[in-house]
Motif scaffolding. Structure first.
Motif, short mmCIF file in Angstrom:
data_model
loop_
_atom_site.label_atom_id
_atom_site.label_comp_id
_atom_site.label_asym_id
_atom_site.label_seq_id
_atom_site.Cartn_x
_atom_site.Cartn_y
_atom_site.Cartn_z
N CYS A 379 0.83 -1.20 0.00
CA CYS A 379 0.00 0.00 0.00
C CYS A 379 0.86 1.25 0.00
O CYS A 379 0.63 2.20 -0.77
N GLN A 380 1.89 1.27 0.85
CA GLN A 380 2.76 2.45 0.94
C GLN A 380 3.57 2.64 -0.34
O GLN A 380 3.78 3.79 -0.77
N GLY A 422 9.34 1.85 -1.74
CA GLY A 422 9.22 2.33 -0.38
C GLY A 422 8.19 3.41 -0.19
O GLY A 422 7.62 3.95 -1.15
N GLY A 423 7.95 3.75 1.06
CA GLY A 423 6.88 4.67 1.41
C GLY A 423 7.34 6.05 1.83
O GLY A 423 6.54 6.81 2.39
N VAL A 424 8.61 6.40 1.59
CA VAL A 424 9.11 7.73 1.96
C VAL A 424 9.41 8.53 0.70
O VAL A 424 10.08 8.03 -0.21
N PHE A 452 9.40 6.94 10.58
CA PHE A 452 8.71 6.67 9.32
C PHE A 452 8.31 5.20 9.31
O PHE A 452 8.67 4.42 10.19
N GLY A 453 7.55 4.81 8.30
CA GLY A 453 7.24 3.40 8.08
C GLY A 453 6.00 2.89 8.78
O GLY A 453 5.66 1.72 8.62
N GLY A 454 5.30 3.72 9.55
CA GLY A 454 4.12 3.25 10.27
C GLY A 454 2.84 3.45 9.48
O GLY A 454 2.83 3.97 8.36
N CYS A 455 1.75 3.04 10.09
CA CYS A 455 0.44 3.17 9.44
C CYS A 455 0.03 4.63 9.28
O CYS A 455 -0.68 4.98 8.34
#
Length: 507
Positions: A379-380, A422-424, A452-455
């Motif tokens: 999702c991220q 990744g999500g950043v 970073f990296g959380g919901c």
């Protein structure tokens, strides 16, 4: 597990003695009352008395006496006892409970798990738990074992443990069944021989460096790096006579020069890096390092094992801050080191001496978080890519740093060694320090926080959050006043995009 036979209903209703006979309960293992009372008090809030009974019972050796005339627990054959002892010895060696034990081949349970769980999704949910979990319980989830020490039924059992014939733990700093399940799960995801979990990602880096870089050694690292890691390298390693070469992430000529002109023990870098998300060609640098006898350790925190498996590309070790994607819920701190058992065992022994132990409750939270790791990261990945594309086209955004964009300098490397980016997303707003600060203050959904990296999405201005105390350091490492690091959570993309739009209008 041996079967306990209780009295018939008639016995409970009353027989000639009018009471339950003591013979009815003699089938419990020795010291069962002590086991139940002690372990039930410690753990019943977590898994219930029925599971405590099962766990305490199964932890005892099937053979209750080491003498030839010793009795066996009912229902356990000598063949089963021998198999259990062999499995116990292998498990003890595998987790490093006995530092001097010979390394064992993968257990039958481990081989079965590898054959059964063929994808990261299944591994994230079941590895370390579905098969081969040391704690015997009917619970689906792995119980929390809150204990500071482990007891032995006899001196002989303790000797058997020390010599690798009995699988258990000794002291809470040396191991825990809940943490062991977590370590197995991480090893499965990273395709590692072994993993050790510790109290934080920073401690994971410190333990790795302290173990693998000898006094008087030389390391190579990169300019783009978590600042506290750099501070440790600059201030603490020189006390042991360790010198350091710092290169830019993409400068392979500088890496080769450092390897040629120094006795390099280790090249340690992140990929992607923090905060500019630069990517290092892991396969290339592993070959370069190994040709000169140096080790390669990758901090893969920004990737997670879902997006990148550095060990399969040639890295010797992988470090994670499990606080981030691994746990994924912004509610626990932890770290881990994965790699060849030969190297991880050295780190584990250092860790046993120094401390930095991960609390079993934290292990449980990370285990729980990892069950949705693949879902969260997918999702991220998707939302972050869409956000990066949107920001790159926005007139009030000057520059975007994201390895999934063709404009990223190492996009070709990221595509070749990552399955997701990744999500950043890091970016620079078209403005100065004050307008960037206003932008941060105007956003409503992301939390203004580190990590970073959380919901939950998190946003910060590194010039304030990480480098407020040193403008000189900001200038050296390219941390501009208008730089923003945006950690995408699992919220809806449209909601996050609309929030960014309204924040730009405020600036």
């Amino acid at each position: 597990m041996a079967t306990v036979s209780f009295s018939s209903p008639a016995s409970f209703a009353g027989d000639n003695s009018g009471a339950l006979t003591s013979a009815t309960i003699l089938r419990f293992p020795p010291n069962f009352v002590r086991q139940l009372s002690t372990k039930a008090r410690r753990n019943c809030s977590n898994i219930g008395v029925a599971q405590i009974v099962a766990a305490a019972w199964s932890d005892r050796r099937a053979v209750t006496s080491h003498s030839g005339g010793g009795s066996r627990v009912r229902g356990t054959s000598s063949h089963a006892a021998a198999a259990s002892a062999a499995t116990s010895a292998a498990a003890a060696a595998e987790v490093g409970a006995i530092p001097n034990a010979k390394l064992a081949q993968p257990s039958a349970a481990a081989l079965a798990e590898r054959a059964l769980l063929g994808s990261d999704a299944s591994l994230a949910v079941h590895a370390g738990e579905r098969l081969g979990r040391r704690i015997a319980t009917d619970a689906i989830t792995t119980p929390v074992v809150n204990t500071s020490a482990y007891w032995f039924s006899s001196s002989q059992e303790l000797i058997d443990f020390k010599e690798g014939r009995h699988a258990s733990f000794e002291y809470g700093r040396y191991g825990n069944p809940t943490t062991e399940a977590l370590e197995k799960k991480m090893s499965a995801l990273e395709k590692a021989e072994s993993t050790v979990f510790v109290a934080s990602g920073m401690y994971a880096s410190v333990a790795m460096l302290s173990t693998l870089v000898p006094a008087g050694g030389h390391i190579v690292t990169t300019t783009d790096l978590y600042r506290k890691t750099r501070i440790y390298m600059e201030t603490e390693l020189p006390k042991r006579g360790i010198t350091m070469t710092v290169i830019r992430p993409a400068d392979m000529d500088a890496l080769q020069d450092a390897l040629d002109n120094n006795n390099v023990s280790l090249f340690f870098t992140e990929t992607p890096t923090n905060p500019f998300l630069r990517c290092i060609d892991i396969e290339l640098v592993s070959n370069m390092c190994h040709n000169k006898g140096a080790l390669l350790c990758i901090d893969s925190t920004f990737a997670s094992p879902i997006n990148q498996k550095a060990l399969t590309l040639g890295a010797d070790m992988v470090v994670h801050s499990a606080t981030k994607y691994i746990a994924g819920h912004n509610d626990v701190i932890g770290g881990c080191i994965s790699g060849r058992d030969e190297l991880v065992s050295k780190v584990r022994i250092y860790h046993h001496v120094v401390g930095g132990v991960l609390n079993p409750n934290a292990s449980y939270l990370i285990l729980r978080g990892m069950k949705t790791l693949h879902l969260r990261v997918q999702c991220q990945n998707s939302t972050a890519l869409r956000m990066a594309q949107f920001l790159e086209e926005h007139p009030k955004i000057a520059r975007v740093y994201y390895p999934g964009l063709p404009s990223h300098p190492e996009h070709h490397i990221a595509k070749s060694q990552m399955t997701g980016f990744g999500g950043v997303v890091s970016f620079e707003v078209d403005g100065d320090f004050d307008s960037t600060r206003k932008f941060i203050d105007y956003v409503k959904i992301p939390y203004h926080a580190p990590s970073f990296g959380g919901c939950e999405s998190i946003i910060d201005q590194p010039a304030i959050m990480s480098y407020w105390d040193s403008k000189e350091q900001r200038d050296i490492y390219g941390i501009k006043d208008n730089l923003i690091r945006f950690s995408i959570g699992v919220e809806d993309f449209e909601d996050l995009k609309n929030d960014i739009v309204q924040a730009t209008h405020g600036t």
